[in-house]
Motif scaffolding. Structure first.
Motif, PDB file in Angstrom:
ATOM      1  N   LEU A 101       7.069  12.707  19.102  1.00  0.00           N
ATOM      2  CA  LEU A 101       6.208  13.517  18.117  1.00  0.00           C
ATOM      3  C   LEU A 101       6.296  15.106  18.787  1.00  0.00           C
ATOM      4  O   LEU A 101       6.115  15.267  20.172  1.00  0.00           O
ATOM      5  N   GLY A 102       6.768  16.091  17.929  1.00  0.00           N
ATOM      6  CA  GLY A 102       6.733  17.277  18.330  1.00  0.00           C
ATOM      7  C   GLY A 102       5.355  17.847  18.533  1.00  0.00           C
ATOM      8  O   GLY A 102       4.326  17.266  18.102  1.00  0.00           O
ATOM      9  N   ARG A 103       5.305  19.024  19.283  1.00  0.00           N
ATOM     10  CA  ARG A 103       4.078  19.596  19.276  1.00  0.00           C
ATOM     11  C   ARG A 103       4.019  20.977  19.449  1.00  0.00           C
ATOM     12  O   ARG A 103       5.256  21.608  19.668  1.00  0.00           O
ATOM     13  N   ILE A 104       2.997  21.710  19.114  1.00  0.00           N
ATOM     14  CA  ILE A 104       3.048  23.125  18.891  1.00  0.00           C
ATOM     15  C   ILE A 104       2.958  23.820  20.238  1.00  0.00           C
ATOM     16  O   ILE A 104       2.195  23.513  21.306  1.00  0.00           O
ATOM     17  N   ILE A 142      10.152  19.134  28.562  1.00  0.00           N
ATOM     18  CA  ILE A 142       9.006  18.301  27.672  1.00  0.00           C
ATOM     19  C   ILE A 142       7.926  17.896  28.588  1.00  0.00           C
ATOM     20  O   ILE A 142       7.006  17.814  28.223  1.00  0.00           O
ATOM     21  N   ARG A 143       8.241  17.710  29.789  1.00  0.00           N
ATOM     22  CA  ARG A 143       7.211  17.055  31.019  1.00  0.00           C
ATOM     23  C   ARG A 143       6.013  18.119  30.834  1.00  0.00           C
ATOM     24  O   ARG A 143       4.596  17.904  31.040  1.00  0.00           O
ATOM     25  N   GLN A 168       2.145  18.285  27.879  1.00  0.00           N
ATOM     26  CA  GLN A 168       0.771  18.238  28.375  1.00  0.00           C
ATOM     27  C   GLN A 168      -0.176  19.264  27.551  1.00  0.00           C
ATOM     28  O   GLN A 168      -1.507  18.980  27.681  1.00  0.00           O
ATOM     29  N   PHE A 169       0.430  19.991  26.255  1.00  0.00           N
ATOM     30  CA  PHE A 169      -0.728  20.800  25.679  1.00  0.00           C
ATOM     31  C   PHE A 169      -0.695  20.066  24.316  1.00  0.00           C
ATOM     32  O   PHE A 169       0.283  20.072  23.278  1.00  0.00           O
TER      33      PHE A 169
END
Ligand code: DAH
Length: 342
Positions: free
Chosen positions: A106-109, A335-336, A340-341
């Motif tokens: 899943l992408g994140r902002i 990505i690591r 985390q956000f």
């Protein structure tokens, strides 16, 4: 060959053909071949007229029986072949529900965008509207219009990326100020989030591009007290109700008086730690009352109107809040780090 012999021969050939039929489709053709309107059984019927009248009823019945026999063979075989076909598809297309699934990432902002969204949200709620850019601007809006002296060191090639045709990459979001004053009449209450660029060595603490939010408020009778209370309100919404602020006089060419705003270290609460470099305070933003020269550049009469402005770096706030050791992490697309956000 007598008709009786023809009937027997047909039965034998049907049984033989049926035994080699292995698909529903073949069975269908077989059925048409024997039972169709122009099929073999029908031709036997036609042969009846060549028989003697007393043989006819008997032979007719035998042909009818054969027809029924073939029909029932076909029906049984159909069910069997259909089942076989389903069975074979099920084994061929079988899924193993015990196999681990394929994980969808899943992408994140991005954490910088998350912080900008949060700040914009707070300031929207306090009545500020959002303006943007330009990122590529003239020397005038980035420096001269903001009362920078012609020999100000920030104008140096070493600090600013100059482009062709008198253009540059803006070094701060303050460039939006004079653009906005030229376009709108007070009261103006605006914020401008965006990217800025400086010609610096890339290190853990600084980068050639980063993000800021500029805010300003211009109206009749805007005072330093308004600036202070707005900063208090904004910072307590951003960092938590109990944030303790400290206003320190400072110099920026486009404000007078100017100041820097610090908050009590949110990590150690003031006792001193690595994050606040053992001072107990975090520098958060620069602010001040907009210099009359800047208002004049924006065609606003400083006798009639006054205003305040402030600017803050976004990376810095995220770094302080999350204890990130290196500003380069924001742009490495690891990505690591990013995951985390949430
Ligand atoms: N533009 C300044 C910078 O990049 C930050 C700043 C300071 C903005 C004071 C302001 C201000 O509006 O009043 O460091």
């Amino acid at each position: 060959m007598s008709l009786q012999e023809l009937i027997d021969a047909l039965r034998t050939s049907f049984i033989q053909e049926l035994s080699t039929t292995i698909s529903v489709k073949d069975l269908d053709s077989l059925k048409t071949k024997y039972l169709g309107k122009k099929g073999s059984v029908q031709s036997l019927m036609a042969e009846l007229k060549n028989c003697s009248p007393d043989e006819r009823p008997h032979l007719g019945k035998i042909i009818n029986d054969l027809k029924e026999e073939i029909t029932s063979h076909c029906e049984n075989s159909l069910v069997r072949l259909q089942n076989e076909e389903i069975e074979s598809r099920l084994t061929k297309e079988a899924i193993d529900p015990t196999l681990p699934g394929i994980k969808q990432n899943l992408g994140r902002i991005h954490p910088i965008q998350q912080m900008m969204d949060k700040i914009v949200d707070i300031l929207n709620g306090m009545g500020f509207s959002v303006l943007t850019g330009p990122d590529v601007d003239t020397e005038y809006y980035n420096f001269e219009g903001l009362n920078f002296a012609p020999d100000h060191p920030a104008r140096d090639m070493q600090d600013t990326f100059y482009l062709e045709n008198d253009l540059l990459l803006r070094t701060h979001t303050s460039n939006v100020q004079v653009h906005t004053m030229e376009k709108y009449k007070p009261p103006i209450r605006a914020i401008a989030p965006g990217r800025c660029f400086r010609n610096e060595d890339i290190s853990a603490r600084s980068h050639v591009f980063f993000h800021q939010i500029e805010g300003f408020y211009i109206d009749k009778d805007v005072t330093f007290a308004d600036l202070m209370s707005t900063m208090e309100e904004f910072l307590s919404k951003l960092l938590g109700e109990k944030v303790i602020t400290r206003f320190r006089p400072s110099y920026f060419p486009f404000v007078e008086p100017g100041m820097e705003v610090d908050v009590r270290c949110t990590s150690c609460k003031g006792s001193g730690c690595r994050i606040c470099k053992h001072t107990g305070w975090l520098e958060i933003l620069g602010a001040g009352m907009i210099h009359p020269n800047v208002l004049k550049k924006g065609n606003i009469d400083p006798e009639e109107f006054s205003g305040f402005a402030w600017g803050m770096g976004i990376e810095r706030i995220v770094i302080l809040q999350s204890g990130i050791p290196d500003i380069r992490l924001f742009t490495q697309n690891d990505i690591r780090f990013l995951s985390q956000f949430t």
